[in-house]
Design an enzyme around this catalytic site. Structure first.
Site: not given
Ligand code: NDP
Length: 313
Positions: A44, A162-165, A137, A101
């Site tokens: 970090s 994307g649909a993660g956090g 964020d 988080k």
């Molecule tokens: P999560 O683990 O919550 O979500 C990951 C996401 O990426 C999901 O939508 C997942 O899809 C998708 N994914 C993972 N691998 C692949 C792949 N090979 N091909 C396509 N889609 C993929 O992570 P976060 O949401 O927390 O973080 C996502 C990104 O954002 C990271 O790279 C992180 O470093 C970046 N980030 C940057 C920040 C900043 O301040 N600049 C702050 C927070 C995050 P599925 O649902 O299908 O698994």
């Protein structure tokens, strides 16, 4: 790691140590402490950024002279035990990163409504009733995109990958700021459905899977890349950029590497392109403002972040 870890002269000594739950149990350091808590957390750059900003704040406001920011590596299963200890030891502010988080929502009572909507908390501030949770964020993303690309979320047609956090915070910020349309794409259906359910009924929102992108994506879209695909050079592209014009813009939340494959393609197509460093810096600045209640300028934070990432000026 011991409570007297070796320091590094490259940057503020408080930025280098990685403390553990064991260190927290015996914590008796003087001063007002802030920390990022995650697992893993040793990469970090937040401690360097925040200590640089605190140095600047202290020059104008001597009451912050004893404020320090450090880091704790706490695994998921130990977080519920660690949080009351942070409170007991008087840690005034915490930044939470993966994997804490979401879990924290069940551990604190007082949560800013915006963070509740985003389903995640990345900032805690100590009050006389315990920790209050915020999410900075979305703010970081909106401010970073405006700073780097000169574009507001309001009135934009946005394609969110994307649909993660991180995507979830982005989706809520786009809708809150008044985007014209929001297309959300994801690799898997399950997480996409959870995000759509959390958003509820909103006629601006459409969804798709990466394997079958719609033909009518807006060609001048603001594309926000919020998947973790792109962290490694061999990662596949979440979306082909062929259907977008050179008036489209791409904001990739990834900042390390500095230029992802998707960004390279966006640049070749003549789009405005930026990485996620500005988001990281802006969300950090917003957290620091919540803690200190003084306006934070990002110059020192940005210089520290670039030095940590060896990015130069
Ligand atoms: P999560 O683990 O919550 O979500 C990951 C996401 O990426 C999901 O939508 C997942 O899809 C998708 N994914 C993972 N691998 C692949 C792949 N090979 N091909 C396509 N889609 C993929 O992570 P976060 O949401 O927390 O973080 C996502 C990104 O954002 C990271 O790279 C992180 O470093 C970046 N980030 C940057 C920040 C900043 O301040 N600049 C702050 C927070 C995050 P599925 O649902 O299908 O698994």
């Amino acid at each position: 790691m011991s409570l007297n870890p070796p320091t590094d002269s490259r940057s503020n000594p408080d930025s280098r140590p990685v403390y553990t739950l064991e260190d927290l149990r015996s914590w008796d350091k003087a001063g007002v402490w802030l920390a990022v808590v995650g697992y893993p957390v040793k990469h970090s750059i937040s401690p360097a950024m925040h200590n640089a900003a605190l140095q600047v704040i202290m020059q104008r406001f001597p009451e912050y002279a004893t404020w320090r920011y450090t880091r704790f590596e706490i695994p998921h299963e130990a977080f519920a035990e660690a949080l009351p200890l942070f409170r007991e030891k008087g840690f005034y502010g915490l930044n939470l990163t993966l994997p804490h988080k979401i879990q924290v929502l069940d551990l604190i009572q007082d949560i800013d409504p915006e963070a509740v909507s985003m389903g995640a908390v990345n900032t805690l501030v100590l009050t006389d009733r315990g920790y209050r949770g915020f999410n900075t964020d979305g703010w970081g993303l909106r401010t970073g995109i405006y700073t780097d690309l000169g574009q507001r979320l309001a009135d934009s047609d946005i394609v969110l990958l994307g649909a993660g956090g991180a995507a979830r915070a982005a989706a809520f910020q786009c809708l809150k700021d008044g985007c014209r349309s929001l297309w959300i794409g994801n690799r898997s259906q399950g997480r996409l459905d959870s995000l759509l359910q959390a958003i509820g009924n909103d006629e601006r929102v459409r969804s798709f899977l990466f394997k079958s992108p719609p033909e009518d994506l807006p060609e001048k879209a603001l594309i926000i890349q919020a998947t973790s695909s792109g962290l490694k050079p061999e990662d596949s592209l979440p979306l082909d950029l062929n259907s977008f014009s050179n008036e489209a813009a791409l904001y990739d939340m990834i900042y390390n590497p500095r230029v992802t494959r998707l960004m390279k393609i966006g640049m070749q197509r003549g789009m405005r392109v930026a990485n996620g460093l500005s988001m990281l810096i802006q969300q950090g600045a917003r957290s620091l403002e919540i803690w200190t209640q003084v306006p934070v300028t990002v110059t020192a934070m940005e210089a520290a972040a670039r030095a940590e990432l060896n990015m130069g000026g």
